[in-house]
Design an enzyme around this catalytic site. Structure first.
Site, PDB file in Angstrom:
ATOM      1  N   LYS A   1       4.047 -16.257  -1.158  1.00 23.61           N
ATOM      2  CA  LYS A   1       4.167 -15.106  -2.059  1.00 23.61           C
ATOM      3  C   LYS A   1       4.502 -15.613  -3.465  1.00 23.61           C
ATOM      4  O   LYS A   1       5.491 -16.334  -3.652  1.00 23.61           O
ATOM      5  CB  LYS A   1       5.265 -14.153  -1.582  1.00 23.61           C
ATOM      6  CG  LYS A   1       4.858 -13.340  -0.371  1.00 23.61           C
ATOM      7  CD  LYS A   1       6.001 -12.462   0.110  1.00 23.61           C
ATOM      8  CE  LYS A   1       6.175 -11.222  -0.728  1.00 23.61           C
ATOM      9  NZ  LYS A   1       7.237 -10.334  -0.159  1.00 23.61           N
TER      10      LYS A   1
HETATM   11  O1  G3P Z   1       8.931  -7.502  -0.231  1.00 22.51           O
HETATM   12  C1  G3P Z   1       8.590  -6.738  -1.321  1.00 22.51           C
HETATM   13  C2  G3P Z   1       8.822  -5.282  -1.180  1.00 22.51           C
HETATM   14  O2  G3P Z   1       8.678  -4.906   0.130  1.00 22.51           O
HETATM   15  C3  G3P Z   1      10.065  -4.783  -1.813  1.00 22.51           C
HETATM   16  O3  G3P Z   1      10.482  -3.631  -1.192  1.00 22.51           O
HETATM   17  O4  G3P Z   1      12.181  -1.987  -0.604  1.00 22.51           O
HETATM   18  O5  G3P Z   1      12.774  -3.798  -2.205  1.00 22.51           O
HETATM   19  O6  G3P Z   1      11.230  -1.981  -2.898  1.00 22.51           O
HETATM   20  P1  G3P Z   1      11.749  -2.803  -1.771  1.00 22.51           P
END
Ligand code: G3P
Length: 225
Positions: free
Chosen positions: A86
């Protein structure tokens, strides 16, 4: 649509994998920090549990392309061939994506908030781009619509890149992407479990069991008779 677990907590991953059909695990530095474990300790344990065929996504930290690329090589060498590196979709990240995809490593462009970021990540060789659906919603945008536009952009330009929609806060967002034909989505254990949470379904199943037991006796099932 592939469904991945956006978490690094091994017991949560095991709980979901036991019941729900999942295709792998995604992590990011914030998710890893919550485990309190050293990153490779957590990631190697996840890889050992999900097996070498499942998708595992792990993120680089560096601020320059060369560091990101070096981190990516290390991640891939330690976590196996079905590991996606990533890389944030920022200018240095685009360069790192070109370097690593050129070396045959798998790349996921992350922190994607806009269609134009996704376009450039695709051109830089990313296999997946991860639009942050709920974070886009929280900026006053439309996360699902943005993810769908990215999906369309890749298809209309004949690019190999697919979307791995991320950052979900409710099941409706996930369902919308599945209905649209997104290649993959990653969601927290809570959101995945929420897709099957329904008191009416539970009541219906309990009523079937109660009716069967009134016929055959308490604790009986179709193994008897
Ligand atoms: O891994 C990236 C993404 O899933 C971030 O999610 O929940 O932190 O907005 P969140």
């Amino acid at each position: 649509m592939k469904l991945l677990i956006d978490d690094a907590n091994l017991s949560a991953i095991k709980r979901i994998y036991d019941l729900y059909p999942c295709d792998g695990v995604t992590t990011n530095p914030s998710i890893l920090a919550k485990t309190g474990k050293w990153p490779y300790e957590a990631l190697l344990a996840i890889r050992a549990f999900i097996g070498e065929e499942a998708d595992l996504h792990a993120q680089v930290i560096g601020r320059d392309a060369e560091t990101m690329a070096a981190e990516g090589r290390r991640i891939a060498s330690l976590l196996g061939r079905n590991t996606y590196i990533k890389i944030p979709a920022v200018p240095q990240g685009l360069k790192a994506m070109r370097i690593l995809s050129g070396e045959g490593l798998r790349v996921t462009a992350t922190a994607v908030y806009t269609v134009q970021q996704a376009y450039l990540a695709g051109k830089a060789g990313a296999d997946f781009a991860a639009p942050y659906v709920n974070r886009i919603d929280n900026l006053g945008g439309d996360g699902v619509e943005t993810a769908c536009r990215i999906h369309d952009l890749y298809r209309v330009n004949n690019m190999k890149t697919q979307i791995l929609a991320a950052s979900f806060k409710n099941t409706r967002q996930v369902l919308a992407l599945a209905e649209y034909g997104a290649a993959a989505a990653t969601a927290s254990p809570e959101v995945i479990e929420g897709m099957m949470k329904n008191a009416d379904v539970d009541a219906a199943v309990e009523a079937f069991i109660a009716d069967f037991e009134s016929l055959c006796g308490p604790g009986k099932n179709m193994l008897e008779g």
